[in-house]
Design an enzyme around this catalytic site. Structure first.
Site, mmCIF file in Angstrom:
data_model
loop_
_atom_site.group_PDB
_atom_site.id
_atom_site.type_symbol
_atom_site.label_atom_id
_atom_site.label_comp_id
_atom_site.label_asym_id
_atom_site.label_seq_id
_atom_site.Cartn_x
_atom_site.Cartn_y
_atom_site.Cartn_z
ATOM 1 N N ASN A 86 -49.328 48.483 7.131
ATOM 2 C CA ASN A 86 -48.930 49.355 8.231
ATOM 3 C C ASN A 86 -48.116 50.520 7.671
ATOM 4 O OD1 ASN A 86 -48.322 50.231 10.947
ATOM 5 N ND2 ASN A 86 -48.596 48.108 11.604
ATOM 6 N N PHE B 96 -47.175 51.693 20.715
ATOM 7 C CA PHE B 96 -48.247 50.971 21.420
ATOM 8 C C PHE B 96 -48.534 51.581 22.794
ATOM 9 C CE2 PHE B 96 -47.500 46.585 19.162
ATOM 10 C CZ PHE B 96 -48.024 47.116 17.992
ATOM 11 N N ASN C 244 -44.967 58.722 12.924
ATOM 12 C CA ASN C 244 -45.240 58.485 14.347
ATOM 13 C C ASN C 244 -44.372 57.358 14.874
ATOM 14 O OD1 ASN C 244 -46.831 55.994 15.562
ATOM 15 N ND2 ASN C 244 -47.508 56.183 13.414
ATOM 16 N N SER D 176 -45.846 46.869 13.182
ATOM 17 C CA SER D 176 -45.477 48.220 13.600
ATOM 18 C C SER D 176 -43.955 48.323 13.684
ATOM 19 C CB SER D 176 -46.079 48.543 14.974
ATOM 20 O OG SER D 176 -45.531 49.749 15.473
ATOM 21 N N THR E 43 -42.036 49.113 17.847
ATOM 22 C CA THR E 43 -41.743 48.222 18.970
ATOM 23 C C THR E 43 -40.576 47.338 18.561
ATOM 24 O OG1 THR E 43 -44.019 48.222 19.792
ATOM 25 C CG2 THR E 43 -42.632 46.360 20.440
#
Length: 403
Positions: A280, A147, A143, A209, A212
């Protein structure tokens, strides 16, 4: 028989067959029939675009269309976590319920921990679509949502609707993120810290993540000290009787030097947080069977992440000397997977991708299998097993020696 009568009979047969199939499906869902989910429903769902099916699952849980789990948590699953007694240590990871819409529905199907988000201060749409890809052969997902969030105000309103009295044996976490175009990441997280401290049992500082730009740079020692110092200072200065618990979510792609740097910073009083979430999604693409979508950018989750995250839990538990509680996440699709992470040092465990592939029945199955693992190894509760792999020096103890 006239042609009209013939078609009338055909129509009646179709009507009865469809009605029977719908009745069977409804009854199977009501009874949480794992075989029906595994053989019929989930394979059909995989024909739907993954982001669409994700959104449909959230809506089904939001409106509590999925019946309450009939599984009764075994006493051996009771877990003490941050001073609260949980009925089980199995949680849903951030990323599934991004807007805090389905919290009550997720608790009803058996999760002991529900973590929502990531939530950004201002609403943002995230990265362009398509941004979610199934790697079915590997039971994995890539994915690059980026956010996508309704923003602080809307998510807070969603969470304020929850009946807090029903959460005596489970906990709620809010995973915080930064806006893509933010000029001050620290301030973004402080805003979330102050706003959600009244509705969440713990708050997550998500700087891991991969979706970003520049976010993971905050994990580097040149940035992390000042970043955490600012957030911890804001937390400590809050005029509340009970300060919110802060957890840091880390990337599985850190080097050994980076892990050591992080622990050294966490050992400083001004950067002291309450726990870690490991881990993560990963940028690694090794040992994949699937050929379609492997070149897509984004974070990889699911079974290929299992050993990567478990090894990192083991490393961080050892580096922190077991003094920092760990939520273990990454590739959990069985009770045995959860048990491995607990033995490596996780106090509680979260899942996401396996839930997307197998549906609600997986929650009860994992709890049942984990209960069996604990009892077979002679443990009377989850906390007794935490980090025992490190304590005994065995990478596979007890139950795992037979596999």
């Amino acid at each position: 028989m006239s042609k009209r009568d013939f078609f009338k009979k055909i129509w009646s047969m179709c009507y009865l067959s469809t009605g029977g199939a719908l009745a069977y499906g409804g009854l199977s869902i009501y009874n949480n029939n794992e075989k029906f989910y595994g053989d019929v429903l989930m394979p059909l769902i995989r024909y739907i675009d993954p982001e669409t099916s994700h959104n449909l699952a959230v809506k089904a849980l939001k409106y509590e269309l999925i019946p309450k789990s009939k599984y009764v948590d075994d006493p051996v699953l009771k877990t003490s976590f941050f001073g609260k007694e949980l009925s089980n240590p199995i949680g849903i990871a951030a990323g599934f319920d991004k807007q805090g819409e389905a919290v009550s529905g997720l608790k009803k199907i058996g999760f002991g921990i529900v973590e929502i988000g990531s939530v950004t201060p201002e609403p943002q749409s995230g990265n362009p679509k398509p941004r979610v890809f199934r790697l079915s052969e590997d039971e994995a997902i890539i994915n690059r949502y980026g956010f996508n969030s309704s923003g602080h105000t809307q998510v807070l309103q969603n969470l304020e609707k929850i009946d807090a009295e029903k959460w005596h044996d489970s906990i709620l976490g809010v995973n915080l993120g930064k806006n893509k175009d933010s000029l001050d990441a620290t301030e973004d997280y402080i805003k979330g810290l102050k706003l959600f401290s009244t509705v969440a049992d713990y708050l997550v500082i998500n700087i891991s993540s991969p979706n970003t730009a520049g976010l993971r740079e905050l994990q580097k020692k040149d940035h992390l000290y000042q970043f955490l110092k600012g957030i911890v200072s804001a937390r400590n200065s809050m005029e509340t009787e009970k300060k919110p618990l802060l957890l840091l979510k880390l990337s599985p792609d850190l080097s050994n030097d980076e892990k050591n740097d992080i622990v050294n910073i966490l050992n400083k009083k001004e950067c002291k947080i309450d726990g870690l979430i490991i881990s993560n999604t990963t940028l690694q693409r090794s040992n994949l069977t699937s050929t379609e979508f492997v070149e897509e950018t984004g974070g990889l989750s699911g079974k290929p992440l299992k050993d990567i995250s478990t090894n990192m839990i083991r490393d961080m538990y050892k580096l922190t000397k077991g003094k920092v509680p760990i939520i273990g996440v990454g590739g959990v699709s069985s009770g045995r997977d959860a048990f491995e992470k607990i033995l490596a040092g996780a106090t509680v465990v979260q899942l996401y991708s396996s839930f997307a592939y197998e549906g609600p029945p997986i929650v009860s199955r994992i709890k049942s299998e984990l209960s069996e693992c604990l009892l077979n190894d002679g443990y009377t509760c989850v906390n007794d097993a935490v980090g025992k792999e490190i304590a005994t020096g065995n990478k596979k103890s007890g139950f795992f020696r037979f596999f």
